[in-house]
Design a protein around this motif. Structure first.
Motif, PDB file in Angstrom:
ATOM      1  N   ALA A   1      92.185  49.721  10.189  1.00 45.59           N
ATOM      2  CA  ALA A   1      92.749  51.051  10.443  1.00 45.59           C
ATOM      3  C   ALA A   1      92.388  52.058   9.353  1.00 45.59           C
ATOM      4  O   ALA A   1      92.262  53.251   9.625  1.00 45.59           O
TER       5      ALA A   1
ATOM      6  N   GLN B   1      91.041  55.203  16.714  1.00 42.27           N
ATOM      7  CA  GLN B   1      92.159  54.957  17.633  1.00 42.27           C
ATOM      8  C   GLN B   1      93.110  53.879  17.136  1.00 42.27           C
ATOM      9  O   GLN B   1      94.146  53.627  17.740  1.00 42.27           O
ATOM     10  N   ILE B   2      92.758  53.239  16.039  1.00 45.06           N
ATOM     11  CA  ILE B   2      93.551  52.103  15.569  1.00 45.06           C
ATOM     12  C   ILE B   2      94.377  52.504  14.355  1.00 45.06           C
ATOM     13  O   ILE B   2      93.858  53.064  13.399  1.00 45.06           O
ATOM     14  N   SER B   3      95.661  52.187  14.422  1.00 47.46           N
ATOM     15  CA  SER B   3      96.535  52.375  13.258  1.00 47.46           C
ATOM     16  C   SER B   3      96.944  50.981  12.780  1.00 47.46           C
ATOM     17  O   SER B   3      96.663  49.981  13.440  1.00 47.46           O
TER      18      SER B   3
ATOM     19  N   THR C   1      98.786  49.151  15.521  1.00 46.76           N
ATOM     20  CA  THR C   1      98.174  48.960  16.831  1.00 46.76           C
ATOM     21  C   THR C   1      98.177  47.482  17.204  1.00 46.76           C
ATOM     22  O   THR C   1      97.781  46.632  16.411  1.00 46.76           O
ATOM     23  N   ASN C   2      98.627  47.193  18.431  1.00 46.54           N
ATOM     24  CA  ASN C   2      98.638  45.821  18.926  1.00 46.54           C
ATOM     25  C   ASN C   2      97.321  45.554  19.657  1.00 46.54           C
ATOM     26  O   ASN C   2      97.160  45.936  20.805  1.00 46.54           O
ATOM     27  N   LEU C   3      96.409  44.908  18.979  1.00 49.15           N
ATOM     28  CA  LEU C   3      95.115  44.610  19.574  1.00 49.15           C
ATOM     29  C   LEU C   3      95.087  43.239  20.238  1.00 49.15           C
ATOM     30  O   LEU C   3      94.134  42.897  20.927  1.00 49.15           O
TER      31      LEU C   3
END
Length: 183
Positions: free
Chosen positions: A24, A87-89, A92-94
């Motif tokens: 992130a 788009q990723i913090s 974020t649940n990847l």
């Protein structure tokens, strides 16, 4: 499914980068293509270690290839930004998305998806580099690596048989003081 996911998987598996926390915060300026280094900066997992606030990981050819594809995609399109994965913090649940990708690929899902990708990368570094170097690249201590990351697999046992299975080695081990339990 796309350049972002390929880069995520390669960074996690081959670079042993933590997903999502380190991904992130990764910026394009942290990647030095000329020096073949990726700098992991301000990792929440290592910030309390004075020496480990920033670390460098090798920009391996497979990682470089996927990052260049991602960079070209970002330059061509809508996602031109300072962050590699805008788009990723850190929250974020990847996992859910990765589970779908695995299902579509027809691959058997493994436990602790992101952690085990990182653990495999950390194990690969430990197989090829001195343990202190491998631990430094991964941003943890050797003790933590032994407890949580480094794995022994079938290929390790095959290698042990190959290296230790010769009659000369077996004979030498048997002639030792017996502390190895060989008769």
């Amino acid at each position: 499914p796309n350049a972002q996911w390929k880069a995520l998987l390669v960074l996690s598996r081959l670079g042993a980068v933590r997903v999502p926390s380190e991904i992130a915060k990764l910026k394009w300026e942290h990647i030095n293509f000329e020096a073949k280094r990726i700098f992991i900066v301000d990792s929440s997992k290592t910030e309390h270690h004075r020496r480990r606030a920033t670390r460098a990981i090798p920009l391996l050819p497979q990682i470089e290839k996927e990052l260049l594809k991602l960079h070209l995609e970002a330059e061509d399109g809508t996602e031109a930004t300072e962050y590699v994965f805008p788009q990723i913090s850190g929250q974020t649940n990847l996992r859910t998305y990765l589970e779908r990708i695995i299902r579509r690929a027809g691959v058997k899902q493994w436990p602790k998806l992101w952690h085990n990708l990182r653990a495999s990368g950390a194990t690969d570094f430990a197989r090829k580099l001195p343990s202190h170097v491998a631990a430094e690249i991964c941003g943890h201590t050797e003790e933590i690596a032994k407890e949580h990351y480094w794995q022994v697999g079938e290929s390790d046992l095959d290698l042990a048989i190959e290296k230790l299975g010769s009659p000369k080695v077996a004979q030498k081990l048997a002639q030792d003081d017996g502390s190895h339990g060989l008769q």
